[in-house]
Design a protein around this motif. Structure first.
Motif, PDB file in Angstrom:
ATOM      1  N   PHE A  99     -30.828 -14.482  84.455  1.00 59.15           N
ATOM      2  CA  PHE A  99     -31.457 -14.247  85.896  1.00 59.15           C
ATOM      3  C   PHE A  99     -32.137 -12.959  85.801  1.00 59.15           C
ATOM      4  O   PHE A  99     -33.011 -13.027  86.325  1.00 59.15           O
ATOM      5  CB  PHE A  99     -30.168 -14.289  86.954  1.00 59.15           C
ATOM      6  CG  PHE A  99     -30.594 -13.820  88.180  1.00 59.15           C
ATOM      7  CD1 PHE A  99     -31.243 -14.522  89.074  1.00 59.15           C
ATOM      8  CD2 PHE A  99     -30.252 -12.513  88.361  1.00 59.15           C
ATOM      9  CE1 PHE A  99     -31.625 -13.974  90.387  1.00 59.15           C
ATOM     10  CE2 PHE A  99     -30.541 -11.913  89.638  1.00 59.15           C
ATOM     11  CZ  PHE A  99     -31.314 -12.748  90.576  1.00 59.15           C
ATOM     12  N   LEU A 100     -31.756 -12.138  85.116  1.00 61.79           N
ATOM     13  CA  LEU A 100     -32.310 -10.683  85.057  1.00 61.79           C
ATOM     14  C   LEU A 100     -33.541 -10.752  84.365  1.00 61.79           C
ATOM     15  O   LEU A 100     -34.486  -9.753  84.702  1.00 61.79           O
ATOM     16  CB  LEU A 100     -31.401  -9.522  84.496  1.00 61.79           C
ATOM     17  CG  LEU A 100     -30.296  -8.990  85.223  1.00 61.79           C
ATOM     18  CD1 LEU A 100     -29.420  -8.204  84.531  1.00 61.79           C
ATOM     19  CD2 LEU A 100     -30.857  -8.244  86.257  1.00 61.79           C
ATOM     20  N   ALA A 122     -36.440  -9.497  86.597  1.00 63.64           N
ATOM     21  CA  ALA A 122     -37.437  -8.443  86.043  1.00 63.64           C
ATOM     22  C   ALA A 122     -38.804  -8.586  86.088  1.00 63.64           C
ATOM     23  O   ALA A 122     -39.765  -7.978  86.257  1.00 63.64           O
ATOM     24  CB  ALA A 122     -37.006  -8.121  84.695  1.00 63.64           C
ATOM     25  N   ALA A 123     -39.116  -9.813  85.591  1.00 64.31           N
ATOM     26  CA  ALA A 123     -40.632 -10.394  85.956  1.00 64.31           C
ATOM     27  C   ALA A 123     -41.157 -10.601  87.039  1.00 64.31           C
ATOM     28  O   ALA A 123     -42.152  -9.946  87.394  1.00 64.31           O
ATOM     29  CB  ALA A 123     -40.604 -11.833  85.019  1.00 64.31           C
ATOM     30  N   VAL A 124     -40.405 -10.802  88.039  1.00 65.14           N
ATOM     31  CA  VAL A 124     -40.830 -10.994  89.725  1.00 65.14           C
ATOM     32  C   VAL A 124     -41.026  -9.552  90.040  1.00 65.14           C
ATOM     33  O   VAL A 124     -42.221  -8.943  90.654  1.00 65.14           O
ATOM     34  CB  VAL A 124     -39.772 -11.514  90.459  1.00 65.14           C
ATOM     35  CG1 VAL A 124     -40.112 -11.599  92.118  1.00 65.14           C
ATOM     36  CG2 VAL A 124     -39.654 -12.882  90.171  1.00 65.14           C
ATOM     37  N   SER A 129     -27.876  -4.201  78.463  1.00 62.78           N
ATOM     38  CA  SER A 129     -28.829  -5.249  78.498  1.00 62.78           C
ATOM     39  C   SER A 129     -30.054  -5.318  79.552  1.00 62.78           C
ATOM     40  O   SER A 129     -31.147  -5.650  79.497  1.00 62.78           O
ATOM     41  CB  SER A 129     -27.981  -6.626  78.777  1.00 62.78           C
ATOM     42  OG  SER A 129     -27.045  -6.891  77.868  1.00 62.78           O
ATOM     43  N   ILE A 130     -29.570  -4.474  80.588  1.00 61.20           N
ATOM     44  CA  ILE A 130     -30.576  -4.212  81.819  1.00 61.20           C
ATOM     45  C   ILE A 130     -31.667  -3.735  81.107  1.00 61.20           C
ATOM     46  O   ILE A 130     -32.877  -3.774  81.591  1.00 61.20           O
ATOM     47  CB  ILE A 130     -29.946  -3.589  82.803  1.00 61.20           C
ATOM     48  CG1 ILE A 130     -28.747  -4.680  83.650  1.00 61.20           C
ATOM     49  CG2 ILE A 130     -30.946  -3.436  84.194  1.00 61.20           C
ATOM     50  CD1 ILE A 130     -28.096  -3.962  84.854  1.00 61.20           C
ATOM     51  N   GLY A 131     -31.452  -2.628  80.589  1.00 59.39           N
ATOM     52  CA  GLY A 131     -32.547  -1.629  79.902  1.00 59.39           C
ATOM     53  C   GLY A 131     -33.328  -2.459  78.925  1.00 59.39           C
ATOM     54  O   GLY A 131     -34.399  -2.244  78.958  1.00 59.39           O
ATOM     55  N   ILE A 161     -34.109  -5.669  78.936  1.00 59.94           N
ATOM     56  CA  ILE A 161     -34.778  -6.717  79.581  1.00 59.94           C
ATOM     57  C   ILE A 161     -35.680  -5.890  80.251  1.00 59.94           C
ATOM     58  O   ILE A 161     -37.285  -6.270  80.265  1.00 59.94           O
ATOM     59  CB  ILE A 161     -34.136  -7.433  80.640  1.00 59.94           C
ATOM     60  CG1 ILE A 161     -32.936  -8.482  79.794  1.00 59.94           C
ATOM     61  CG2 ILE A 161     -35.008  -8.111  81.508  1.00 59.94           C
ATOM     62  CD1 ILE A 161     -31.958  -8.995  80.478  1.00 59.94           C
ATOM     63  N   VAL A 162     -35.630  -4.883  80.845  1.00 57.60           N
ATOM     64  CA  VAL A 162     -36.673  -3.974  81.733  1.00 57.60           C
ATOM     65  C   VAL A 162     -37.854  -3.347  80.795  1.00 57.60           C
ATOM     66  O   VAL A 162     -38.999  -3.473  81.013  1.00 57.60           O
ATOM     67  CB  VAL A 162     -36.224  -2.837  82.620  1.00 57.60           C
ATOM     68  CG1 VAL A 162     -37.215  -1.877  83.021  1.00 57.60           C
ATOM     69  CG2 VAL A 162     -35.209  -3.283  83.500  1.00 57.60           C
ATOM     70  N   PHE A 163     -37.423  -2.683  79.560  1.00 59.85           N
ATOM     71  CA  PHE A 163     -38.360  -2.450  78.582  1.00 59.85           C
ATOM     72  C   PHE A 163     -39.188  -3.579  77.868  1.00 59.85           C
ATOM     73  O   PHE A 163     -40.178  -2.961  77.667  1.00 59.85           O
ATOM     74  CB  PHE A 163     -37.338  -1.776  77.428  1.00 59.85           C
ATOM     75  CG  PHE A 163     -38.401  -0.889  76.318  1.00 59.85           C
ATOM     76  CD1 PHE A 163     -38.708   0.166  76.744  1.00 59.85           C
ATOM     77  CD2 PHE A 163     -38.457  -1.449  75.331  1.00 59.85           C
ATOM     78  CE1 PHE A 163     -39.593   0.843  76.076  1.00 59.85           C
ATOM     79  CE2 PHE A 163     -39.207  -0.708  74.263  1.00 59.85           C
ATOM     80  CZ  PHE A 163     -40.032   0.552  74.472  1.00 59.85           C
ATOM     81  N   SER A 164     -38.757  -4.602  77.843  1.00 54.69           N
ATOM     82  CA  SER A 164     -39.574  -5.732  77.610  1.00 54.69           C
ATOM     83  C   SER A 164     -40.755  -5.840  78.394  1.00 54.69           C
ATOM     84  O   SER A 164     -41.608  -6.851  77.910  1.00 54.69           O
ATOM     85  CB  SER A 164     -38.710  -6.969  77.029  1.00 54.69           C
ATOM     86  OG  SER A 164     -38.381  -7.590  78.320  1.00 54.69           O
ATOM     87  N   TYR A 165     -40.784  -5.486  79.271  1.00 53.82           N
ATOM     88  CA  TYR A 165     -41.640  -6.003  80.429  1.00 53.82           C
ATOM     89  C   TYR A 165     -42.497  -4.664  80.847  1.00 53.82           C
ATOM     90  O   TYR A 165     -43.393  -4.668  81.798  1.00 53.82           O
ATOM     91  CB  TYR A 165     -40.942  -6.362  81.983  1.00 53.82           C
ATOM     92  CG  TYR A 165     -40.543  -7.722  81.830  1.00 53.82           C
ATOM     93  CD1 TYR A 165     -41.448  -8.977  82.007  1.00 53.82           C
ATOM     94  CD2 TYR A 165     -39.253  -8.042  81.637  1.00 53.82           C
ATOM     95  CE1 TYR A 165     -41.046 -10.152  82.039  1.00 53.82           C
ATOM     96  CE2 TYR A 165     -38.517  -9.545  81.733  1.00 53.82           C
ATOM     97  CZ  TYR A 165     -39.974 -10.435  81.886  1.00 53.82           C
ATOM     98  OH  TYR A 165     -39.332 -11.809  82.032  1.00 53.82           O
TER      99      TYR A 165
END
Length: 526
Positions: free
Chosen positions: A151-152, A156-158, A310-312, A314-318
């Protein structure tokens, strides 16, 4: 006759009085007071034009006397007193603006000297930024987040797509005719505008610091992943991961001599295509083991200590917001920017989600920080060598960008520079400037040696600078600059993103630090 003479003298006296009042009013206007009458305002404007021409004439005389090129030939920006003196009412240039940005408005505003790119080319650049090597850490995020991690990836993409759009909206304002025009050219200019007039350069410095941290951490991650991949590709060799990192850095040392990226940019397309091929190979191997997929291992609950990391990740990948203003300014049709952001982030969301889920289902609880380390030895060596080549060829891009930001902020701001220029009069890099560049390469090596944890470093960077540049600052700037024009739902979205981003940033940063400390202690005991 006497009456006519008195009338002429009265007219002359009135004219002199009006001009004197206009000059006095102009002095008070410069001190922050408003002109009292329309006539005084016109007089002040006339005096202002004469003052502008006089100052420009003095400046050109000084330039000619010193033998420097004219402004249209790439001259330095005017001194600090003249930077804020804008004839057309435009925004002042950021203090760290480059020479191309400082010369008139032909840089990114006009763009007549630069070839424009299509929406597809712009989308390709965004795709390169958000579909890079760091997707290799996403399955590790699913390991600790389960379905919430998936879901994140979507969330994160949105959010990153939305914040990219509102960041570009902050570049524009309405002029007197009601037309929307571009008055800023960079992330730094937006930050400075938000902090003006009390602290006109504070915002830009904050953005520059965050940008430098993210770029340097990206370089460190490339060295870490290179050492990690080579060590796991050839476990039989008596070479440690630290030794492989040193070898990789020795290959990267010539980056200190870079003056531009022309030599490196030729490999950009080849590296990106190779990365897509590698992703396809990993997914194909995972699909070949579809019968053994462990669906029961995908959890609905989360690991409280590991999930913020994990949040960091995912965010870093965007993260792509840093270069979006420049990208949009060089598009042939800036109106297509929103559409381009939509399809690039939708594609990234779908591909990242599938890659992370398929890889995790294949290895479940054995999922490693870099997913290619889970591949069988025969495939792993080939895939990892290609990934190492891509990492080494990708390193110069963030390294050169970090060097540019440092040089413009500390060495190339004219009278405001903290240190002397790194380049001599002939354009050659000075020896001490080269030493500083080599020191930056060595610093990335030392960090990679002492903190060789790809996922934890990625989570730390994403929580610290990724969340700030992608979530917090765009929403804050949007509220600050366009508050009067925002609808209630836009205000709600901005506030919600700021609050959620702040919570995720703080929690991710704390837990990433705890994870690094724990890993360091474990390594010390071993």
């Amino acid at each position: 006759m006497a009456t006519l003479l008195r009338s002429k003298l009265s007219n002359v006296a009135t004219s002199v009085s009006n001009k004197s009042q206009a000059k006095v009013s102009g002095m008070f206007a410069r001190m922050g007071f408003q002109a009292a009458t329309d006539e005084e305002a016109v007089g002040f404007a006339h005096c202002d034009d004469l003052d502008f021409e006089h100052r420009q004439g003095l400046q050109m005389d000084i330039l000619k006397a010193e033998g420097e090129p004219c402004a249209d030939e790439g001259a330095e920006p005017p001194v600090e007193g003249d930077i804020h003196y804008q004839r057309g009412g435009g925004m002042p240039l950021p203090p760290s603006a480059s020479k191309d940005q400082a010369v008139g408005v032909g840089g990114e505003f006009g763009g007549q000297d630069k070839p424009k790119i299509t929406a597809w080319e712009a989308g390709w650049n965004v795709t390169n930024a958000i579909q890079g090597m760091f997707v290799l850490g996403l399955p590790y995020a699913i390991l600790h987040g389960g379905y919430l991690g998936l879901f994140l990836i979507i969330f994160a993409a949105v959010v990153c797509c939305y914040t990219g759009k509102i960041l570009i909206a902050c570049l524009y304002e309405e002029n007197e005719d009601g037309e929307v025009v571009r008055v800023r050219d960079s992330y730094v200019a937006i930050a400075n505008a938000c902090c003006a007039p009390r602290f006109p350069t504070l915002g830009g410095r904050v953005v520059n610091v965050a940008q430098i941290i993210e770029l340097v951490m990206t370089c460190i991650l490339y060295v870490v992943v290179s050492g990690n991949l080579m060590y796991n590709s050839f476990p039989g060799l008596p070479v440690s991961q630290k030794a492989w990192s040193i070898i990789a850095t020795a290959v990267l040392l010539p980056c200190a001599f870079l003056k531009n990226l022309k030599a490196v940019s030729k490999f950009s397309l080849l590296c990106t295509l190779a990365h897509f091929v590698i992703n396809i190979l990993v997914i194909a191997y995972c699909l070949s083991r579809a019968r053994d997929w462990a669906w029961e291992k995908v959890k609905f609950y989360i690991d409280v200590k590991k999930f913020p990391i994990s949040i960091g990740i995912i965010v870093f990948s965007y993260t792509s917001q840093i270069f979006l203003p420049s990208l949009e300014g060089n598009m042939q049709q800036p109106s297509e920017f929103h559409c381009m952001m939509n399809w690039t982030h939708i594609a990234a969301c779908v591909l990242k989600g599938l890659f992370a889920l398929v890889a995790y289902l294949t290895w479940a609880d054995d999922t490693k920080e870099v997913i290619t380390d889970n591949l069988p030895g025969s495939i792993r060596a080939v895939v990892n060598i290609f990934l190492v080549a891509k990492a080494l060829l990708s390193y110069p891009l963030p390294f050169f960008a970090a060097v540019e930001v440092l040089e413009k902020s500390l060495f190339q701001e004219g009278s405001r520079a903290f240190f002397p220029a790194c380049y001599g009069g002939d354009g050659r890099l000075k020896s001490w400037g080269l030493t500083l560049r080599c020191a930056l390469v060595v610093f990335t090596l030392l960090m990679a040696i002492y903190v060789p944890h790809f996922a934890l470093l990625m989570g730390l960077t994403g929580s610290l600078t990724g969340a700030g540049l992608c979530f917090l600052l765009p929403s804050l700037f949007h509220l600050r600059l366009l508050w009067r024009k925002l609808l209630w739902h836009q205000v709600f979205f901005d506030v919600a993103i700021f609050v959620i981003g702040g919570i995720c940033s703080v929690s991710g940063f704390i837990h990433s630090l705890e994870g690094l400390i724990e890993a360091y202690r474990t390594n010390a005991e071993d």
